[in-house]
Design an enzyme around this catalytic site. Structure first.
Site, PDB file in Angstrom:
ATOM      1  N   LYS A  15       0.213   8.460   0.672  1.00  0.00           N
ATOM      2  CA  LYS A  15       1.185   9.503   1.024  1.00  0.00           C
ATOM      3  C   LYS A  15       2.600   9.096   0.600  1.00  0.00           C
ATOM      4  O   LYS A  15       3.371   9.924   0.098  1.00  0.00           O
ATOM      5  CB  LYS A  15       1.130   9.748   2.538  1.00  0.00           C
ATOM      6  CG  LYS A  15       1.858  10.993   2.976  1.00  0.00           C
ATOM      7  CD  LYS A  15       1.533  11.355   4.416  1.00  0.00           C
ATOM      8  CE  LYS A  15       2.245  12.637   4.811  1.00  0.00           C
ATOM      9  NZ  LYS A  15       1.902  13.064   6.174  1.00  0.00           N
ATOM     10  N   MET A  42     -40.070  23.542  -1.325  1.00  0.00           N
ATOM     11  CA  MET A  42     -40.592  22.455  -2.151  1.00  0.00           C
ATOM     12  C   MET A  42     -41.185  21.342  -1.291  1.00  0.00           C
ATOM     13  O   MET A  42     -42.211  20.743  -1.659  1.00  0.00           O
ATOM     14  CB  MET A  42     -39.490  21.909  -3.071  1.00  0.00           C
ATOM     15  CG  MET A  42     -39.982  20.910  -4.090  1.00  0.00           C
ATOM     16  SD  MET A  42     -41.317  21.592  -5.113  1.00  0.00           S
ATOM     17  CE  MET A  42     -40.416  22.071  -6.583  1.00  0.00           C
TER      18      MET A  42
END
Ligand SMILES: Cc1ncc(C[n+]2csc(CCOP(=O)(O)OP(=O)(O)O)c2C)c(N)n1
Length: 609
Positions: free
Chosen positions: A191, A503
């Site tokens: 920052k 699946m």
């Protein structure tokens, strides 16, 4: 006194907040500006037009500076969506996709999307905010060592703690992400580096990185050897991988195939690299590849692998893989050579450059016998195909995909999720063009399709985009429907709704004696869900209704969700069970007597006809 009732207005696409009026790109080269401004300025100089992200404390300076720059920001609903959108944007455009998130949870939410891009070699730059450098290593609020976390799933990553390092890092990151074998790069910016000021320096020279000098041109002596092998082969097969699209080699591959008359098959990510409608196209290889393809590979005397990496899903048992074939492997990443399959001739280089070097020397052979054998194999498969069965009033996923292909004339950009529908799409939507099938191949990431399609929309807004997704995978990132509404995205979502995690259910049917542990799946009413978003929702329960739904969806100005209620316990055929020999497939059941089928398929032992 009662609280005043907050009235929430649904923002329509047109009124969606896009930040302040967009400025003209400023040029602050040589001037002192904040690290946050340097970030956007550098992204602009890299040609970035859109980023996908979500704000937070550690990235707020960057978000604040963003309003001065003409880069479109798409606000996602979960950072995983941002990473998949950047990925989808990159796959559809060939450019580098960019996502942005805050530190800690924002950054870790990107991880699945970064890993997805890594396994499929997608160029992406993920920018994350980090706690101030004075707090690094203190377990500060929302601190996560994201460079440590992503080390194994990025091509490279950076922790930037100084404003003056931001621009050179952006330059280098884009270079690393997009040259050689593409991949994701993370830039973690503290920052304080975003808040500090520095002079915006921008070096126009090409980036030079010791240790990163990809070899694009194969060695001439290797080319000569390859030519000899190709010209003398009787039963060759080309295995076309993702490298075709990545290197833009489609046109050259077509010429190469026509000049040599070699049958050509594709990996899942290679689909579209060679036109499916071409007579030399065999279709997809591997676990759910067609039987004739896998058998042809096993009977081949030469495999020419182009920009593919012999994933276990395409080879089956490596010990018995293409036993009679000499193997040529064209691959940009030297680390792939002999990694899975031992090859006779590696050609390290870009697929396009390699085909270019081979073209003047390769010749056509008489392949009548070889094509006759493949036709024989095809004939056997054709009678088993579900398209051959009369309409029995039920809705099968294969029919949905086939009709979608027919109705869109094979020209849609299709983004699939992961599961049965992904394989049916690969089998029944015949792709003739590159970058028109986007799918998570390597990592197999459920939840990929919807956000990746949003990313693709920003890359190719003129394309007709269809999302083919299971009811399971759709629910993983369905929140991005709100992003579609807010950002005015027009895509069509086809949910192949079978009420199962299909699946996995199929594997349970075949290999776990039909014990359906945790695969039956409850879903919300998808039509109402679309409606709740002020989007169009449609439902299809019969094959005869597909056409009208597709037409209605296409005519709608916005995102549409179509709930296709398909057969619940249908399976994808053929299937090479994990680790089985490539030719040992569970075949499609057919009208032939079951005994006949089993005779040819010893693995098929479910006892069902
Ligand atoms: C994030 C993630 N979790 C779990 C899996 C394992 N997995 C692979 S396919 C599948 C089922 C998918 O179901 P659905 O989305 O309904 O699609 P279908 O197979 O029914 O077409 C699962 C759970 C995965 N690939 N990705």
């Amino acid at each position: 006194m009662a609280n005043p009732v907050l009235k929430l207005e649904t923002k329509t696409a047109a009124s969606a907040p896009q930040g302040a009026p967009k400025a003209v790109a400023p040029d602050n080269r040589g001037k002192e500006i904040s690290g946050a401004e340097i970030l956007w300025e550098a992204l602009g100089l890299q040609g970035v037009e859109v980023v996908f992200g979500y704000p937070g404390g550690a990235i707020m300076p960057a978000y604040d500076a963003m309003l001065k720059y003409p880069i479109r920001h798409v606000l996602v609903r979960h950072e995983q969506g941002a990473a998949h959108m950047a990925d989808g944007y990159a796959r559809a455009s060939g450019k580098v996709g960019v996502c942005i998130a805050t530190s800690g949870p924002g950054a870790t939410n990107l991880v699945t999307g970064i890993a997805t891009a890594m396994l499929d070699s997608i160029p992406m730059v993920a920018i994350t905010g980090q706690v101030p450098s004075t707090l690094l290593g203190t377990d500060a609020f929302q601190e996560t060592d994201i460079t440590g976390v992503t080390l194994p799933i990025t091509k490279h990553n950076y922790l930037v703690t100084k404003a003056e390092a931001i621009a050179p890092t952006i330059r280098e990151a884009f270079h690393v992400a997009s040259t050689g074998r593409p991949g994701p790069v993370v830039i973690d910016i503290t920052k304080d580096a975003q808040q500090a000021s520095a002079v915006m320096e921008w070096d126009e020279d090409p980036v030079q990185l010791p240790g990163h000098r990809p070899q694009y041109h194969p060695l001439p002596e290797s080319i000569a050897q390859a030519v000899e092998m190709i010209n003398s082969a009787l039963r060759p097969v080309i295995l076309a991988g993702h490298g075709i699209a990545q290197s833009g080699a489609n046109d050259l591959l077509l010429q190469f195939v026509e000049q040599t008359d070699i049958p050509t098959t594709s990996t899942l990510l290679g689909l579209g690299g060679f036109p499916a409608s071409h007579p030399n196209s065999l279709g997809m290889m591997g676990m759910h590849g067609e039987a004739w393809v896998n058998t042809a590979i096993q009977e081949a005397d030469l495999l020419i692998a182009l920009g593919m990496r012999f994933d276990d899903r395409v080879t089956g048992n490596i010990k018995t893989y293409a036993p009679d074939a000499k193997k040529i492997h064209v691959e940009l990443d030297p680390a792939e050579i002999n990694k899975n399959v031992k090859v006779d001739l590696p050609l390290i280089g870009d697929v396009r450059e390699t085909l270019h070097a081979l073209m003047p020397h390769v010749e056509k052979q008489d392949r009548k016998a070889w094509f006759a054998r493949i036709d024989e194999l095809k004939g056997d498969s054709a009678v088993r195909d579900i398209q051959q069965l009369p309409d029995n009033g039920k809705l099968y996923a294969a029919h949905v995909i086939h009709d979608l292909w027919r109705l869109t004339k094979g020209k849609a950009l299709v983004v699939t999720d992961v599961g049965q529908h992904q394989m049916w799409e690969a089998q029944y939507y015949k792709h003739d063009y590159s970058r028109k099938l986007l799918t998570s191949g390597g990592l197999g990431t459920m939840g990929f399709a919807l956000p990746a399609a949003i990313g693709a929309y920003f890359a190719q807004p003129e394309d007709e985009i269809w999302v083919v997704v299971g009811d399971g995978g759709f629910q993983m990132t369905a929140a991005e429907l709100t992003t579609c509404k807010q950002e005015g995205v027009k895509i069509h979502v086809a949910i192949i709704n079978n009420g199962y995690l299909g699946m996995v259910r199929q594997w349970q049917e075949f290999f776990y004696d039909r014990r359906y542990a945790a695969t039956p799946l409850l879903s919300p009413d998808f039509v109402k869900l679309a409606d709740a978003h002020d989007l169009l929702g449609l439902r299809v329960t019969k094959r005869s209704e597909i056409g009208q739904a597709v037409e209605e969806a296409r005519a709608y100005e916005g995102t549409v969700v179509v709930d296709f209620r398909v057969e619940q316990e249908d399976s994808v055929y053929p299937m090479v069970p994990s680790g089985a020999d490539l030719h040992n497939m569970i075949r499609r059941p057919s009208a032939a007597p079951a005994k006949e089928i089993r005779k040819h398929n010893p693995i098929y032992e479910t006892g069902e006809d």
